[in-house]
Design a protein around this motif. Structure first.
Motif, PDB file in Angstrom:
ATOM      1  N   PRO A   1       0.735  -1.206   0.036  1.00  0.00           N
ATOM      2  CA  PRO A   1      -0.004   0.351  -0.065  1.00  0.00           C
ATOM      3  C   PRO A   1       0.963   1.293  -0.070  1.00  0.00           C
ATOM      4  CG  PRO A   1      -0.720  -1.366   1.601  1.00  0.00           C
ATOM      5  CD  PRO A   1       0.413  -2.135   1.229  1.00  0.00           C
ATOM      6  N   ALA A   2       2.026   1.187   0.769  1.00  0.00           N
ATOM      7  CA  ALA A   2       2.802   2.589   0.780  1.00  0.00           C
ATOM      8  C   ALA A   2       3.423   2.649  -0.390  1.00  0.00           C
ATOM      9  CB  ALA A   2       3.905   2.170   1.834  1.00  0.00           C
TER      10      ALA A   2
ATOM     11  N   ALA B   1       3.926   4.421   8.894  1.00  0.00           N
ATOM     12  CA  ALA B   1       5.393   4.693   9.519  1.00  0.00           C
ATOM     13  C   ALA B   1       6.433   4.641   8.102  1.00  0.00           C
ATOM     14  CB  ALA B   1       5.802   3.717  10.394  1.00  0.00           C
ATOM     15  N   ILE B   2       6.183   3.531   7.205  1.00  0.00           N
ATOM     16  CA  ILE B   2       6.847   3.501   5.969  1.00  0.00           C
ATOM     17  C   ILE B   2       6.877   4.862   5.148  1.00  0.00           C
ATOM     18  CG2 ILE B   2       7.445   2.388   3.885  1.00  0.00           C
ATOM     19  CD1 ILE B   2       6.717  -0.012   5.509  1.00  0.00           C
ATOM     20  N   VAL B   3       5.637   5.451   4.955  1.00  0.00           N
ATOM     21  CA  VAL B   3       5.514   6.454   4.201  1.00  0.00           C
ATOM     22  C   VAL B   3       6.205   7.902   4.601  1.00  0.00           C
ATOM     23  CG1 VAL B   3       3.609   8.323   3.249  1.00  0.00           C
ATOM     24  CG2 VAL B   3       3.109   5.782   3.186  1.00  0.00           C
ATOM     25  N   ILE B   4       5.924   7.909   6.314  1.00  0.00           N
ATOM     26  CA  ILE B   4       6.590   8.957   6.868  1.00  0.00           C
ATOM     27  C   ILE B   4       7.928   8.817   6.876  1.00  0.00           C
ATOM     28  CG2 ILE B   4       6.799  10.225   9.042  1.00  0.00           C
ATOM     29  CD1 ILE B   4       3.787   9.432   9.344  1.00  0.00           C
TER      30      ILE B   4
ATOM     31  N   HIS C   1      12.660   5.756  -2.786  1.00  0.00           N
ATOM     32  CA  HIS C   1      13.185   5.404  -1.519  1.00  0.00           C
ATOM     33  C   HIS C   1      12.439   3.780  -1.135  1.00  0.00           C
ATOM     34  CE1 HIS C   1      14.722   9.659  -0.423  1.00  0.00           C
ATOM     35  NE2 HIS C   1      15.547   8.836  -1.166  1.00  0.00           N
ATOM     36  N   MET C   2      11.069   3.922  -1.163  1.00  0.00           N
ATOM     37  CA  MET C   2      10.134   2.848  -0.780  1.00  0.00           C
ATOM     38  C   MET C   2      10.576   1.552  -1.612  1.00  0.00           C
ATOM     39  SD  MET C   2       6.580   4.410   0.051  1.00  0.00           S
ATOM     40  CE  MET C   2       6.494   6.323   0.628  1.00  0.00           C
TER      41      MET C   2
ATOM     42  N   GLY D   1      16.961   0.367   2.421  1.00  0.00           N
ATOM     43  CA  GLY D   1      15.485   0.352   2.698  1.00  0.00           C
ATOM     44  C   GLY D   1      15.182  -1.008   2.857  1.00  0.00           C
ATOM     45  N   GLY D   2      15.952  -1.933   2.386  1.00  0.00           N
ATOM     46  CA  GLY D   2      15.426  -3.448   2.268  1.00  0.00           C
ATOM     47  C   GLY D   2      15.167  -4.203   3.687  1.00  0.00           C
TER      48      GLY D   2
END
Length: 672
Positions: A123-124, A366-369, A376-377, A435-436
């Motif tokens: 979703p992010a 939290a991932i989005v922020i 980056h995601m 990020g992994g």
């Protein structure tokens, strides 16, 4: 005696409606891949100005052959045959092959944990990527420019709404998912075809030569690690198998060719647009350039962003629903602690797990922020799903061997897929520090809980203390006729986690005879066994030659809710109708002619005894398991006993040997 409850028929036929449902449920994740795959490949290679024609053709070739080998061949042609009475997914596959070896629980746990981690990231990534497309609208760009804060806030609001509506069920919305996704794929294909028609020569990307050449080309700055971005094109492949039970293999196989053609046209269209746009300073200067949105005519930009956002929400919804199903199956296979499950829809396949929904929402937000941009995601995305695919390959090997396939063929095909997926995994590892680690951390946390639960189960199974019910028939007979002891209840029901033949846990018999003698007309000992089949609803009865002891074994599929009070109601009436259980007429009742007495359910609450001698790690595992257990759902809610008369009794859990005491008596003269 074994009887069958009315069970669901989950086999799906090939229908137009089924194909539409498959579009909405199965392909959400893979259908949003064009939003970010080429963007990631071009961006990580230095941007539009740094890529050559051979590079772009090779990239599309890698995407096409990845979709063909992993999605079409492995999942559509092979994995869909491994259906467990119409159900798919890694836990369903595990239940098909677990008799081949106890160690197969390991790949099942690892794959399940990784798949849940992917459910947090999808979703992010998809919603953020779609919302970033707003920058292609001049009015939006003039007002906000490259300000990422507005993108983050819009994404957070959409994610909040998405997770908030889960509690209400998605029956009505779900019916619209199929037609919307069909239109989405048609839109992908049409936009791709418009640009592809400007340069038909990109069709040569279907030649695998260009894919292999790119891997060893000096123009490819990432080398083999480019596959980490290419793999994003097939992250939704596992969903084709996981969602098998929702739509059926025929509908998936029939709809996949259309989906694949539309995806391929879009990737070819993006390639043609990139080659045409190279050398244009205005385009090359765009920050965080996304070929998907750039190739769309300006008049369609707003429409495409809204459409992409809708597709991203549908993809996210499919992942959330899949996470609920996955956790439900893991709970019933005793791989995770029990959690409260609500069925807001009209069928058992649609469920809502409040605590999981909250955790997923907090993690996604939290991932989005934390990562802010989709670029980056993407670094965190894809790593976990490569692990799930590898574990599925391992389990598929045992399935194919069970089906009687030639061993050489099985080993060769396993080696083929495992080699490809290992290369993708190694290439995705490069994302770890970018990020992994987030995906790995989430998967390891879930895996740790599964390991504690399974390890605790094994410790308890090895040292379980049971007694034969038959040895106590005489005592139970005298107790129920003992006029000196008041009736405790007409029917006393014990939910027994261990029921081997006619043996039950010693704590149960201790509760009836020693802790407080429980005089009753009928003693019930009920155990629930989760079967390898998803929708089994059967039971067996052993009354041991009496009319006051009923040993009930419920056989419930891993996707069936365990509403014990509902099932017992049927069993009581069945036994009375057959004359095997005396009727229990009630003198005081609001139901005229009531012939079934009152029930009390006794649930044993275990606490690790301090006198138990265990190895250091075994003790730590049992303490962690019992601590987690206290934070999860009450057994009465799990077994559907919320409105029944339930009593908890605490008993010491004694596992292994008991620690001996060494007190020495002081003589009277020593005290003086």
């Amino acid at each position: 005696m074994t009887k069958q409850f009315k069970a669901s028929n989950n086999h799906r036929k090939l229908t137009a409606a089924g194909v539409l449902v498959a579009m909405g449920v199965v392909y959400g994740d893979i259908g949003t891949s064009p939003l970010y795959v080429m963007k990631a490949i071009v961006g990580d290679n230095g941007g539009l100005s740094a890529v050559s024609e051979n590079f772009i053709i090779g990239a599309v070739s890698l995407i096409f052959w990845t979709l063909t080998i992993l999605t079409t061949v492995k999942y559509v042609m092979i994995a869909l045959n491994a259906d467990n009475h119409g159900e798919g997914g890694i836990f369903s596959l595990y239940t098909l092959v677990r008799k081949s070896g106890k160690y197969l629980i390991i790949p099942a746990m690892i794959g399940g944990a990784a798949l849940l981690a992917d459910g947090v990231l999808t979703p992010a990534v998809t919603v953020t990527t779609a919302i970033e497309g707003l920058r292609g609208i001049p009015l939006f760009f003039d007002k906000f420019g490259m300000n990422q804060n507005i993108i983050v806030w819009i994404t957070l609001v959409i994610i909040l709404i998405l997770f908030s509506v889960q509690r209400f069920g998605t029956d009505a919305v779900g019916k619209a998912f199929g037609p919307i996704m069909f239109l989405w794929f048609s839109f992908l294909g049409l936009m791709g075809l418009i640009n592809f028609s400007q340069d038909w020569t990109v069709i040569r990307a279907l030649n695998p030569y260009y894919a292999i050449e790119l891997l060893f080309s000096s123009e490819n700055h990432l080398g083999i690690f480019i596959l980490g971005n290419v793999f994003l094109a097939t992250t939704g492949a596992e969903a084709l198998y996981s969602d098998l039970g929702h739509v059926g293999k025929k509908n998936i196989r029939f709809s996949w060719p259309y989906v694949k053609i539309c995806l391929l046209l879009n990737y070819l269209g993006q390639a043609a647009w990139i080659l045409e746009s190279k050398g244009n300073p205005a385009i090359e200067g765009i920050e965080s350039l996304n070929p998907f949105f750039q190739m769309i005519p300006e008049s369609f930009t707003l429409f495409s962003v809204i459409f992409a956002t809708l597709a991203a929400v549908i993809a996210s919804q499919a992942l959330i629903s899949g996470s609920f199903t996955l956790v439900s199956e893991a709970i019933k296979l005793k791989l995770l602690p029990r959690m409260r499950i609500i069925y807001p829809g009209t069928n058992i396949g649609q469920m809502y797990i409040p605590v999981l929904n909250l955790i997923l929402w907090l993690a996604c937000s939290a991932i989005v922020i934390g990562f802010r941009t989709s670029s980056h995601m993407e670094a965190a995305y894809g790593l976990s799903i490569t692990v799930t695919m590898l574990m599925t390959t391992v389990l598929l090997m045992f399935f194919l061997k069970q089906r009687g396939m030639p061993k050489l063929f099985v080993y060769l095909i396993t080696l083929f897929f495992a080699s490809i997926e290992t290369v993708f995994f190694v290439s995705s590892i490069a994302k770890f520090f970018h990020g992994g680690y987030v995906a790995v951390g989430i998967a390891l946390l879930i895996l740790a809980i599964m390991t504690i639960w399974e390890w605790g189960n094994l410790i308890k199974e090895k040292t379980s203390d049971t007694v034969p019910i038959r040895d106590y028939i005489d005592q139970l007979d005298r107790l129920r006729d003992d006029q000196g002891i008041p009736y405790y209840q007409t029917n006393v029901v014990f939910m027994t986690p261990d029921l081997i033949s006619d043996e039950i846990g010693r704590a149960v018999m201790y509760s009836i005879l020693d802790k407080r003698p429980k005089r009753a007309k009928v003693y019930w000992f009920v155990n629930v066994e989760v079967t390898d089949e998803p929708f089994t609803k059967e039971y067996s009865i052993d009354m041991m030659g009496t009319d006051f002891i009923v040993q009930v074994q419920l056989y419930l599929g891993f996707r069936v809710s365990q509403e014990v009070n509902v099932y017992l109601r049927q069993i009581v009436h069945d036994l009375m109708k057959e004359g095997r259980l005396p009727k229990q007429p009630q003198k005081y009742t609001i139901t005229p002619g009531r012939e079934v007495g009152d029930f009390q359910f006794i649930l044993i609450r275990e606490e690790l005894s301090k006198v138990t001698e265990l190895k250091k790690w075994d003790r730590q595992v049992m303490q962690m398991k019992l601590a987690i257990k206290k934070m999860t759902i009450l057994p009465e809610n799990w077994f559907g006993l919320e409105y029944s008369d339930v009593k908890y009794e605490s008993v010491p859990l004694i596992i292994g040997t008991t620690r001996k005491t060494h007190l020495i008596e002081r003589k009277h003269e020593e005290l003086e």
